[in-house]
Design a protein around this motif. Structure first.
Motif, PDB file in Angstrom:
ATOM      1  N   LEU A  25       0.801  -1.220   0.000  1.00 35.93           N
ATOM      2  CA  LEU A  25       0.000   0.000   0.000  1.00 35.93           C
ATOM      3  C   LEU A  25       0.837   1.274   0.000  1.00 35.93           C
ATOM      4  O   LEU A  25       0.401   2.301  -0.545  1.00 35.93           O
ATOM      5  N   ALA A  26       2.009   1.256   0.621  1.00 33.32           N
ATOM      6  CA  ALA A  26       2.801   2.479   0.786  1.00 33.32           C
ATOM      7  C   ALA A  26       3.007   3.252  -0.513  1.00 33.32           C
ATOM      8  O   ALA A  26       2.790   4.474  -0.556  1.00 33.32           O
ATOM      9  N   PRO A  27       3.417   2.603  -1.610  1.00 34.65           N
ATOM     10  CA  PRO A  27       3.638   3.377  -2.835  1.00 34.65           C
ATOM     11  C   PRO A  27       2.354   3.836  -3.520  1.00 34.65           C
ATOM     12  O   PRO A  27       2.402   4.615  -4.473  1.00 34.65           O
ATOM     13  N   LEU A  48      -5.038   6.891  -3.001  1.00 29.49           N
ATOM     14  CA  LEU A  48      -6.146   6.318  -2.248  1.00 29.49           C
ATOM     15  C   LEU A  48      -6.704   7.347  -1.276  1.00 29.49           C
ATOM     16  O   LEU A  48      -5.995   8.226  -0.800  1.00 29.49           O
ATOM     17  N   GLU A  49      -7.967   7.235  -0.987  1.00 29.56           N
ATOM     18  CA  GLU A  49      -8.630   8.174  -0.088  1.00 29.56           C
ATOM     19  C   GLU A  49      -8.597   7.635   1.336  1.00 29.56           C
ATOM     20  O   GLU A  49      -9.066   6.521   1.602  1.00 29.56           O
ATOM     21  N   LEU A  50      -8.058   8.440   2.248  1.00 26.72           N
ATOM     22  CA  LEU A  50      -8.018   8.060   3.658  1.00 26.72           C
ATOM     23  C   LEU A  50      -9.279   8.554   4.361  1.00 26.72           C
ATOM     24  O   LEU A  50      -9.853   9.558   3.961  1.00 26.72           O
ATOM     25  N   PRO A  51      -9.714   7.887   5.418  1.00 28.23           N
ATOM     26  CA  PRO A  51      -9.092   6.702   6.015  1.00 28.23           C
ATOM     27  C   PRO A  51      -9.389   5.437   5.228  1.00 28.23           C
ATOM     28  O   PRO A  51     -10.411   5.344   4.535  1.00 28.23           O
ATOM     29  N   LEU A  52      -8.490   4.465   5.368  1.00 28.17           N
ATOM     30  CA  LEU A  52      -8.679   3.136   4.793  1.00 28.17           C
ATOM     31  C   LEU A  52      -8.957   2.160   5.927  1.00 28.17           C
ATOM     32  O   LEU A  52      -8.198   2.100   6.902  1.00 28.17           O
ATOM     33  N   GLU A  95      -6.901  -3.383   9.832  1.00 31.15           N
ATOM     34  CA  GLU A  95      -5.983  -2.245   9.857  1.00 31.15           C
ATOM     35  C   GLU A  95      -6.764  -0.969   9.540  1.00 31.15           C
ATOM     36  O   GLU A  95      -7.621  -0.960   8.647  1.00 31.15           O
ATOM     37  N   LEU A  96      -6.469   0.088  10.273  1.00 30.23           N
ATOM     38  CA  LEU A  96      -7.070   1.401  10.040  1.00 30.23           C
ATOM     39  C   LEU A  96      -5.949   2.377   9.710  1.00 30.23           C
ATOM     40  O   LEU A  96      -5.079   2.646  10.540  1.00 30.23           O
ATOM     41  N   LEU A  97      -5.947   2.890   8.485  1.00 26.83           N
ATOM     42  CA  LEU A  97      -4.937   3.841   8.024  1.00 26.83           C
ATOM     43  C   LEU A  97      -5.583   5.208   7.872  1.00 26.83           C
ATOM     44  O   LEU A  97      -6.645   5.344   7.269  1.00 26.83           O
ATOM     45  N   ASP A  98      -4.911   6.225   8.420  1.00 25.31           N
ATOM     46  CA  ASP A  98      -5.479   7.571   8.411  1.00 25.31           C
ATOM     47  C   ASP A  98      -4.335   8.574   8.372  1.00 25.31           C
ATOM     48  O   ASP A  98      -3.165   8.199   8.358  1.00 25.31           O
ATOM     49  N   SER A  99      -4.651   9.856   8.382  1.00 28.78           N
ATOM     50  CA  SER A  99      -3.609  10.874   8.382  1.00 28.78           C
ATOM     51  C   SER A  99      -2.782  10.738   9.662  1.00 28.78           C
ATOM     52  O   SER A  99      -3.290  10.317  10.701  1.00 28.78           O
ATOM     53  N   PRO A 100      -1.478  11.099   9.607  1.00 26.58           N
ATOM     54  CA  PRO A 100      -0.585  10.861  10.749  1.00 26.58           C
ATOM     55  C   PRO A 100      -1.020  11.523  12.047  1.00 26.58           C
ATOM     56  O   PRO A 100      -0.684  11.041  13.127  1.00 26.58           O
TER      57      PRO A 100
END
Length: 324
Positions: A89-91, A96-100, A128-133
């Motif tokens: 996912l990193a690259p 992609l639109e956050l959050p994921l 997993e929950l990915l969002d802005s830092p």
């Protein structure tokens, strides 16, 4: 029915009622994750080994099953979902639109000495929950973790706890141990609950060994505020599930080997990809956790992506054998 005979050590086959029970468990948990807004991803069980040289610590790399294919490429079997998901996912995060909100299920394979309660092939389900830092999603993920396990394991109201959730913080003891002139050996002793070794260094470490945290949080230095917030978070979550047999507690000794200071790396202490909150869940009477998770922003950072990432995994092999 389980079948072990004729298979390599540390693996098993499920047939008939056992297979149906596993699939039913998966289906229930997946429905709950779907209802919570998480989307399933399917990850391969085979990958190149090279990307994990820098993502995993030495112990984790050594536990990967590796082999060279017919074209001379060094490959590895999937030993952990999270690093694989991060590297894929990193690259692509900028598109992609956050959050994921993602979840996965499947087997992981990693080497370890086979003994009671230890396997080499596990069936896992995780989210997993990915969002802005700058977004703090720790409460959301920890609450989902407790809800998911509690839905399968909660005891009748008023009964003794059946599920213990232990919460800690990576690097929480770094400043205290460094200030006492300690090193990785001290942290390893705390993790072993070695009262004698802790007492010889400091009464504060002895308190952590015995009670999970020092009587005075200020002795932790800069980590005291974060640990104070963890205590509030645990109390809040336990208030939701405590009457259903779920206990949630802060225990810094449990996560003593999770350090953020390179000078403290050494025997008994490995650099984990968890760099914030960390948690594990134990079933009544079990020494091995049924699930674990935490925050791992640095894992994405090592791959050049700035994102806040918190997640967990649940061991279906342990969970399915418990009565509902």
């Amino acid at each position: 029915m389980k079948i072990h005979v004729g298979l390599p050590p540390g693996v098993t086959a499920l047939m008939f009622d056992a297979a149906r029970a596993r699939r039913a468990l998966e289906a229930r948990l997946c429905r709950r994750l779907d209802d919570a807004g998480f989307s399933e991803v399917l990850l391969p069980i085979l990958d190149y080994f090279d990307p994990y040289e820098s993502l995993l610590d030495q112990r984790s790399r050594e536990r990967l099953y590796r082999f060279v294919d017919r074209y001379g490429q060094l490959l590895a079997l999937r030993g952990d979902f999270t690093p694989m998901l991060a590297r894929l996912l990193a690259p692509r995060l900028e598109s992609l639109e956050l959050p994921l909100r993602l979840f996965y299920r499947g087997d992981v394979v990693r080497y370890q000495e086979v003994r009671p309660g230890k396997m080499r092939e596990y069936s896992e389900l995780g989210a997993e929950l990915l969002d802005s830092p700058d977004r703090d999603n720790d409460e959301t993920v920890l609450a989902l973790f407790v809800e998911l396990l509690g839905s399968e394991l909660a005891a009748p109201r008023g009964a003794a706890p059946r599920l213990r959730v232990v919460v800690g913080l990576a690097g929480a003891l770094d400043e205290l141990v460094l200030g006492l002139g300690g090193d990785a050996g001290v942290l390893a002793a705390v993790a072993r609950r070695d009262r004698r070794a802790a007492r010889e260094v400091s009464r504060h470490l002895l308190e952590i060994v015995e009670d999970g945290r020092p009587a005075e949080l200020e002795t932790l230095g800069v980590a005291c505020l974060a640990v104070g917030k963890l205590l509030e978070l645990c109390a809040k979550i336990e208030s939701r599930y405590g009457d259903r047999g779920v206990r949630v507690e802060v225990d810094l000794a449990e996560f003593a080997p999770l350090v953020r200071t390179p000078a403290l790396l050494g025997p008994g202490v490995e650099r984990s990809y968890y760099d914030g909150i960390a948690f594990r869940a134990y079933l009544e009477g079990d020494a091995e956790p049924v699930g674990a998770g935490g925050r791992y922003d640095g894992l994405f950072g090592a791959l050049g992506a700035a994102v806040g990432a918190t997640g967990f995994s649940v061991g279906l092999d342990r969970l399915k054998e418990r009565p509902r």
